[in-house]
Structures are given as C-alpha cells and as structure tokens.
Scaffold this active site. Structure first.
Site, PDB file in Angstrom:
ATOM      1  N   LYS A  34       2.717-121.192 107.733  1.00  0.00           N
ATOM      2  CA  LYS A  34       1.663-120.591 108.239  1.00  0.00           C
ATOM      3  C   LYS A  34       1.669-118.939 108.204  1.00  0.00           C
ATOM      4  O   LYS A  34       0.674-118.531 107.595  1.00  0.00           O
ATOM      5  CB  LYS A  34       1.494-121.087 109.620  1.00  0.00           C
ATOM      6  CG  LYS A  34       0.372-120.551 110.575  1.00  0.00           C
ATOM      7  CD  LYS A  34       0.228-120.924 111.870  1.00  0.00           C
ATOM      8  CE  LYS A  34       1.266-120.398 112.763  1.00  0.00           C
ATOM      9  NZ  LYS A  34       0.885-119.094 113.524  1.00  0.00           N
ATOM     10  N   ASN A  35       2.879-118.652 108.658  1.00  0.00           N
ATOM     11  CA  ASN A  35       2.874-117.027 109.000  1.00  0.00           C
ATOM     12  C   ASN A  35       2.987-116.423 107.659  1.00  0.00           C
ATOM     13  O   ASN A  35       2.982-115.099 107.695  1.00  0.00           O
ATOM     14  CB  ASN A  35       4.036-116.926 109.969  1.00  0.00           C
ATOM     15  CG  ASN A  35       3.353-117.299 111.386  1.00  0.00           C
ATOM     16  OD1 ASN A  35       2.178-117.629 111.669  1.00  0.00           O
ATOM     17  ND2 ASN A  35       4.448-117.284 112.361  1.00  0.00           N
ATOM     18  N   CYS A  81      -2.893-112.410 124.817  1.00  0.00           N
ATOM     19  CA  CYS A  81      -2.867-113.792 124.584  1.00  0.00           C
ATOM     20  C   CYS A  81      -1.959-114.755 125.582  1.00  0.00           C
ATOM     21  O   CYS A  81      -1.202-113.866 126.090  1.00  0.00           O
ATOM     22  CB  CYS A  81      -2.656-113.905 123.336  1.00  0.00           C
ATOM     23  SG  CYS A  81      -0.811-113.983 122.746  1.00  0.00           S
ATOM     24  N   ARG A 109       0.632-107.874 123.574  1.00  0.00           N
ATOM     25  CA  ARG A 109       0.548-107.770 122.176  1.00  0.00           C
ATOM     26  C   ARG A 109      -0.423-106.516 122.003  1.00  0.00           C
ATOM     27  O   ARG A 109      -1.561-106.799 121.451  1.00  0.00           O
ATOM     28  CB  ARG A 109       0.085-109.032 121.515  1.00  0.00           C
ATOM     29  CG  ARG A 109       1.267-110.063 121.923  1.00  0.00           C
ATOM     30  CD  ARG A 109       0.587-111.414 121.355  1.00  0.00           C
ATOM     31  NE  ARG A 109       1.434-111.532 120.189  1.00  0.00           N
ATOM     32  CZ  ARG A 109       1.031-112.645 119.208  1.00  0.00           C
ATOM     33  NH1 ARG A 109       0.176-113.519 119.732  1.00  0.00           N
ATOM     34  NH2 ARG A 109       1.500-112.665 118.123  1.00  0.00           N
ATOM     35  N   LYS A 169       9.478-100.019 117.173  1.00  0.00           N
ATOM     36  CA  LYS A 169       9.946-101.305 117.314  1.00  0.00           C
ATOM     37  C   LYS A 169       9.756-102.184 116.229  1.00  0.00           C
ATOM     38  O   LYS A 169       8.653-102.149 115.646  1.00  0.00           O
ATOM     39  CB  LYS A 169       9.476-102.017 119.010  1.00  0.00           C
ATOM     40  CG  LYS A 169       9.882-103.493 119.088  1.00  0.00           C
ATOM     41  CD  LYS A 169       8.951-103.523 120.513  1.00  0.00           C
ATOM     42  CE  LYS A 169       9.230-104.838 121.086  1.00  0.00           C
ATOM     43  NZ  LYS A 169       8.436-105.297 122.311  1.00  0.00           N
ATOM     44  N   SER A 222       7.758-104.899 114.212  1.00  0.00           N
ATOM     45  CA  SER A 222       6.540-105.704 114.147  1.00  0.00           C
ATOM     46  C   SER A 222       6.129-106.260 113.003  1.00  0.00           C
ATOM     47  O   SER A 222       6.105-105.487 111.964  1.00  0.00           O
ATOM     48  CB  SER A 222       5.446-104.808 114.715  1.00  0.00           C
ATOM     49  OG  SER A 222       4.081-105.426 114.603  1.00  0.00           O
ATOM     50  N   ASP A 264      10.053-117.746 117.317  1.00  0.00           N
ATOM     51  CA  ASP A 264       9.304-118.852 117.374  1.00  0.00           C
ATOM     52  C   ASP A 264       9.798-120.420 117.360  1.00  0.00           C
ATOM     53  O   ASP A 264       9.409-121.504 117.284  1.00  0.00           O
ATOM     54  CB  ASP A 264       8.385-118.843 116.040  1.00  0.00           C
ATOM     55  CG  ASP A 264       7.298-117.756 116.105  1.00  0.00           C
ATOM     56  OD1 ASP A 264       6.847-117.220 116.982  1.00  0.00           O
ATOM     57  OD2 ASP A 264       6.847-117.442 115.150  1.00  0.00           O
ATOM     58  N   ILE A 296      11.562-110.822 122.631  1.00  0.00           N
ATOM     59  CA  ILE A 296      10.556-110.342 121.792  1.00  0.00           C
ATOM     60  C   ILE A 296       9.005-110.156 122.287  1.00  0.00           C
ATOM     61  O   ILE A 296       8.311-109.516 122.571  1.00  0.00           O
ATOM     62  CB  ILE A 296      10.200-111.215 120.524  1.00  0.00           C
ATOM     63  CG1 ILE A 296      11.385-111.528 119.757  1.00  0.00           C
ATOM     64  CG2 ILE A 296       9.081-110.785 119.516  1.00  0.00           C
ATOM     65  CD1 ILE A 296      12.164-110.173 119.163  1.00  0.00           C
ATOM     66  N   ARG A 311      -2.825-125.921 115.105  1.00  0.00           N
ATOM     67  CA  ARG A 311      -2.852-124.725 114.608  1.00  0.00           C
ATOM     68  C   ARG A 311      -1.901-124.298 113.594  1.00  0.00           C
ATOM     69  O   ARG A 311      -1.951-123.525 112.661  1.00  0.00           O
ATOM     70  CB  ARG A 311      -2.792-123.576 115.791  1.00  0.00           C
ATOM     71  CG  ARG A 311      -3.986-123.252 116.560  1.00  0.00           C
ATOM     72  CD  ARG A 311      -4.024-122.287 117.529  1.00  0.00           C
ATOM     73  NE  ARG A 311      -3.419-121.227 116.840  1.00  0.00           N
ATOM     74  CZ  ARG A 311      -2.828-120.048 117.073  1.00  0.00           C
ATOM     75  NH1 ARG A 311      -2.841-119.945 118.516  1.00  0.00           N
ATOM     76  NH2 ARG A 311      -2.630-118.949 116.532  1.00  0.00           N
TER      77      ARG A 311
HETATM   78  C1  EPZ Z   1       4.103-112.462 114.183  1.00  0.00           C
HETATM   79  O1  EPZ Z   1       3.284-112.246 115.292  1.00  0.00           O
HETATM   80  C2  EPZ Z   1       4.104-114.157 114.226  1.00  0.00           C
HETATM   81  N1  EPZ Z   1       2.605-114.317 113.884  1.00  0.00           N
HETATM   82  C3  EPZ Z   1       4.425-114.692 115.544  1.00  0.00           C
HETATM   83  O2  EPZ Z   1       4.335-115.903 115.517  1.00  0.00           O
HETATM   84  C4  EPZ Z   1       5.708-114.188 115.920  1.00  0.00           C
HETATM   85  O3  EPZ Z   1       6.009-114.665 117.127  1.00  0.00           O
HETATM   86  C5  EPZ Z   1       6.026-112.679 115.884  1.00  0.00           C
HETATM   87  O4  EPZ Z   1       5.507-112.275 114.538  1.00  0.00           O
HETATM   88  C6  EPZ Z   1       7.456-112.367 116.079  1.00  0.00           C
HETATM   89  O5  EPZ Z   1       8.202-112.867 114.921  1.00  0.00           O
HETATM   90  C7  EPZ Z   1       2.412-114.252 112.641  1.00  0.00           C
HETATM   91  O6  EPZ Z   1       3.047-114.053 111.730  1.00  0.00           O
HETATM   92  C8  EPZ Z   1       0.867-114.661 112.195  1.00  0.00           C
HETATM   93  P1  EPZ Z   1       4.843-108.536 116.284  1.00  0.00           P
HETATM   94  P2  EPZ Z   1       3.115-110.446 115.468  1.00  0.00           P
HETATM   95  O7  EPZ Z   1       3.972-107.709 116.002  1.00  0.00           O
HETATM   96  O8  EPZ Z   1       2.977-109.872 114.329  1.00  0.00           O
HETATM   97  C9  EPZ Z   1       4.997-105.762 120.235  1.00  0.00           C
HETATM   98  C10 EPZ Z   1       3.546-118.287 115.976  1.00  0.00           C
HETATM   99  O9  EPZ Z   1       3.833-118.971 116.907  1.00  0.00           O
HETATM  100  N2  EPZ Z   1       3.899-104.926 119.428  1.00  0.00           N
HETATM  101  O10 EPZ Z   1       6.307-108.683 115.277  1.00  0.00           O
HETATM  102  O11 EPZ Z   1       1.875-110.284 116.286  1.00  0.00           O
HETATM  103  C11 EPZ Z   1       4.605-106.946 120.519  1.00  0.00           C
HETATM  104  O12 EPZ Z   1       3.843-106.979 121.840  1.00  0.00           O
HETATM  105  C12 EPZ Z   1       3.515-116.740 116.332  1.00  0.00           C
HETATM  106  O13 EPZ Z   1       3.384-118.459 114.847  1.00  0.00           O
HETATM  107  C13 EPZ Z   1       3.527-103.781 120.198  1.00  0.00           C
HETATM  108  O14 EPZ Z   1       4.115-103.245 121.024  1.00  0.00           O
HETATM  109  O15 EPZ Z   1       4.272-110.012 116.430  1.00  0.00           O
HETATM  110  C14 EPZ Z   1       5.862-107.652 120.338  1.00  0.00           C
HETATM  111  O16 EPZ Z   1       6.454-107.493 121.649  1.00  0.00           O
HETATM  112  C15 EPZ Z   1       3.266-116.340 117.635  1.00  0.00           C
HETATM  113  N3  EPZ Z   1       2.601-103.040 119.554  1.00  0.00           N
HETATM  114  C16 EPZ Z   1       6.568-107.124 119.225  1.00  0.00           C
HETATM  115  O17 EPZ Z   1       6.126-105.892 119.084  1.00  0.00           O
HETATM  116  C17 EPZ Z   1       2.057-103.339 118.342  1.00  0.00           C
HETATM  117  O18 EPZ Z   1       1.103-102.564 117.867  1.00  0.00           O
HETATM  118  C18 EPZ Z   1       6.762-107.966 118.004  1.00  0.00           C
HETATM  119  O19 EPZ Z   1       5.631-108.486 117.949  1.00  0.00           O
HETATM  120  C19 EPZ Z   1       2.427-104.241 117.760  1.00  0.00           C
HETATM  121  C20 EPZ Z   1       3.276-105.299 118.249  1.00  0.00           C
END
Ligand code: EPZ
Length: 429
Positions: A22-23, A126, A131, A171, A173, A316, A338, A408
């Site tokens: 999915k991701n 969420c 996020r 960090k 992302s 995840d 995370i 989902r």
């Molecule tokens: C991706 O979400 C995945 N979603 C998530 O899977 C997964 O849990 C996550 O990466 C971490 O591996 C998809 O790929 C669709 P991040 P993403 O930006 O990209 C902070 C599932 O169940 N952050 O890597 O949204 C954030 O708050 C889902 O399939 C900021 O502070 O996650 C978090 O603490 C849920 N500012 C950390 O970084 C920003 O601008 C990592 O989040 C962006 C992120």
C-alpha cells in the site's frame, strides 16, 4: 458497519499470498501527475486507500483504467492500472478529499513541479499523532517555491518552475522525502536531500521515477541526489511486496503456531523485524516461493523493541508485535519513537486479558497464559489488525468492529487467514 468475527485457538497452516505494498502504491500513483504520458503500475493491491486516491487524482484531471482479469490469473493477484495525467485541469486538492487520507497531501510536490502552482488542504491531525507538514514546506521552499498558508490550505507557487536546492530534513520523514524527491525531478539543476528516509517504498518510487526518465542517485541511503530533467515519460512498474503485511502474518503465525509460506514476500525488506521474530522463537526460512514461518511447541520468548526509521523496527508493526508479546513467557518493553500517540490498541488488548502498563512512550507487557475473546475496536489500521492477531490466539469469540480501517490496508484479510485454518468471517451490518 461490518465486523470481523473470530473464533480463536486454531494454528495457521498453508500459503498466504503477499499483496503489493500500500505505502509504495500510493506515492507511485501520485508520481503519475509528473508526466503527460501513461504510467502503468502492476501488482497494485485492491484496497480502500487505493480507490480513494484514484478518486482524488481524478479530481486533478487524471484518467485511469484497470486491466480486467487475465487467463490463469486468480483473484489474489494484484491489479494493473494505467494512469494518465496528460490533462491536469485543477491544481487544488480540497479539504473534503485530503482529510480522508493524509498521503494525498503529497500531490503538492508533483503539481508544483509540473504546473508551477498547487493549493492543497492541510491534512490535519489523525488518530496516531499530530503529524505536521513543516518538513514539506521547508523542503519545497528550498527548491524555490513561495508558500503561503491561507484558511487551512497550503498555497505553493514557483514562477518559472522549481530550481534545484539542498534540503536537510531535521528528522526522517517518509512522506516529505517522497514529495521533495518527486518535485526535484522536474526542477532546474541539481537537488540534494539529506537525512532522507531510506524506507524500501522510497527506493521503489525512485526506481519508478528513474524508469520514467528522472535522474536520481542514492535512494535507499540517507543522501539522495536528483538532477532535474525537462519531462518524464511513459513507464511500466511493478509495486514491491508489502513488508508490513508480511510482518503482520509472520507475527500471526508466531502467535498461533503452525507453518505458513508467505508467497512473494521479500525478507530483505524487513530484516530487523524478522531478526526480532527469530529471537521470540519463530523459525523463518527464505524459500523460492517467499518466506516460510513456523512456530511449533515452545512458548514465545519476550523481546524488547524500539521503533525506528528503516532499517530499524517499523512503527507500522509495533501494534502487531505487542499482540504477540501479550502471550510471551515474561516481560517485554516496547518503545514507540515515531508517533506520539500510537498506543490505542493497548486498552483494547487489555479487554482480551493482556497485562500492559504505560510510561510515556514505553509499554511494558507482561505475558499471560491465556487471552479470552471479547468485543474490541480500534481507530487505526495497524491497531485493528493487532486485535485480529490477538483474537486468533484468544480462547472463544472475538469481534472486531470498525472494519473499514482494515479495508484501508489489508487485502482480503479474512479470506487469506481462513484459507490457513483460521475461523474468521466478516459480518455485514
Ligand atoms: C508514512 O507516513 C506511512 N504512510 C506510515 O504508515 C508510516 O507509519 C510512517 O511513514 C512512518 O514509517 C504512508 O506511507 C502512506 P513520516 P508519513 O512523515 O510519511 C514527523 C500506515 O499504517 N513529521 O515518516 O506520514 C511525523 O509527525 C501508515 O500504513 C513532522 O514532524 O510519516 C512523525 O513523527 C500510518 N513534520 C515523523 O515525522 C513533517 O512535516 C515521521 O513521519 C512530516 C513528518
């Protein structure tokens, strides 16, 4: 609303086909906005998030079609979809659509790169944490975009197009790396992304973009170099297998006992999680078909984990691993690094008899001899599936409500599990 009913206690034995990730599929679909030719994706899972994203992309003018069933293909095979964004008619992604799926915010990168402007609703918070989107905004500004916030929308403009720049994420992302990498493919000159996410889904997206004509080096490491090109073209790309689905079923087998082959799974996509599972006493063997998972007899060893960006243990799989630890022979600790609010499954697992205490971001789990079936529900995808796993190992009947979370991200969950001997069915409301 549909529910899942499980009668626990059966071991799992057989074969479970692993779907496309999915991701990986979601950012790959979004990347089709970068080009005026057709992007064909193979092995796309049949999931609610995929359907929803198709709807969101259509709103920008994307045409898509799905191949029908082919001779010899069974219903477990992923779909092939063709995406054509030659005619982008709208660069606004409205609140009504973005609020349904956070990943749709990522359209801001390709729209800005190709159309030089985008207006995308903030995704909002969420269930698993706040996020924010600050890394996206700073990253796109480093590529020359002007960004304003306007009544809940991010308005981005790049007169004359984006320019190469240096982006250093504070960090790791995943989403910000996908977005800035996509945007940089059409920027003038070279861009560098430092502290980039190394997740396999980022590498998969980079490989697809390279196939479309992008010049990218270093995806899969923490520094990605992108040399901008004038345009991207048609390409055909298979989606990688889902490492989170793989880990989830591996943990289910570790919990119930039995022997299951995860067909099409790739061990190199989740080595840290497989190492931890081996420490719990689960046998894992790589075969020509995928991964064979086996646990017979002996109890489950307690193991401590901390979630980390790839190649560490994935957030995840945290909820699923917690389900497994509820039946271990001792005490284990799980630290979530995370997301700040990804423990909603704790109180639901407790309804099944789990003994878990929380201290900030650390959960201590004292293994119990028996879980007992109960009515449970969860507010996110991975938490929901952790309750299904626990239900498979619990005595008696468990019902999991809010099944739409599972739809989902898990393709034909109850079908895949029941073919391996689980007593599990969907009850339609
Ligand atoms: C991706 O979400 C995945 N979603 C998530 O899977 C997964 O849990 C996550 O990466 C971490 O591996 C998809 O790929 C669709 P991040 P993403 O930006 O990209 C902070 C599932 O169940 N952050 O890597 O949204 C954030 O708050 C889902 O399939 C900021 O502070 O996650 C978090 O603490 C849920 N500012 C950390 O970084 C920003 O601008 C990592 O989040 C962006 C992120």
């Amino acid at each position: 609303m549909d529910k899942i009913r499980i009668v626990g206690g059966n071991p799992l034995n057989g074969v479970i086909p692993i779907s496309g990730a999915k991701n990986a599929a979601l950012p790959l679909m979004i990347s089709s906005l970068l080009c005026d030719d057709t992007l064909t994706l193979e092995n796309v899972p049949r999931l609610r998030d995929v359907a929803l994203l198709t709807q969101i992309l259509s709103n920008h003018g994307l045409d898509y079609s799905v191949d029908g069933k082919r001779a010899g293909q069974d219903t477990m095979t992923g779909q092939t979809i063709h995406l054509n964004a030659s005619n982008i008619v709208d660069t606004t992604a409205p609140y009504e659509l973005v609020s349904k799926m956070r990943a749709s915010f990522w359209v801001i990168g390709p729209l800005l790169a190709r159309m030089h402007n985008a207006r995308v609703s903030l995704p909002g918070g969420c269930a698993i944490g706040t996020r924010p989107v600050d890394f996206f905004i700073d990253g796109l500004k480093a590529l020359g975009a002007e960004i304003d916030m306007d009544r809940g929308y991010v308005k981005a403009e790049a007169k004359g197009g984006l320019k190469g720049g240096r982006v250093v994420f504070p960090k790791v992302s995943v989403g910000a790396t996908h977005t800035v990498m996509m945007a940089a493919t059409l920027a003038k000159g070279e861009s560098v992304i430092e502290n980039a996410a190394r997740e396999p889904e980022v590498t998969d997206l980079a490989n697809c973009l390279i196939g479309m004509g992008a010049k990218i080096e270093g995806a899969g490491t923490d520094t990605i170099h992108i040399q901008g090109v004038d345009r991207l073209g048609a390409h055909r790309h298979p989606v990688i297998p889902d490492r989170i689905e793989t880990g989830t079923y591996a943990m289910a087998v570790a919990m119930t006992g039995g022997e299951v082959t995860l067909e099409g799974a790739r061990g190199d996509l989740l080595e840290s999680a497989l190492d931890i599972l081996r420490q719990t006493g689960t046998e894992i063997t790589e075969t020509n078909m995928g991964l064979k998972i086996r646990r017979n007899g002996a109890g489950i060893n307690p193991v401590d984990i901390s979630t980390e960006p790839f190649p560490g243990f994935p957030t995840d799989l945290q909820a699923q691993f917690m389900a497994l630890m509820t039946r271990s022979k001792g005490v284990s600790k799980i630290t979530e690094n995370i997301f700040e609010n990804r423990f909603m499954h704790v109180q639901e697992l407790a309804r099944l008899g789990a003994k878990i205490t929380m201290d900030g971001q650390v959960a201590s789990i004292e293994g119990v001899e028996t879980l007992r079936g109960a009515q449970v529900m969860a507010t996110d995808l991975r938490a929901s599936v952790s309750l299904v796993i626990a239900g498979l190992a619990a005595e008696g009947e468990t019902t999991v409500s809010r099944v739409y979370h599972l739809d989902r991200g898990f393709e034909r969950l109850e079908d895949k599990l029941s073919r391996c001997g689980a007593v599990i069915e969907r009850i339609s409301a």
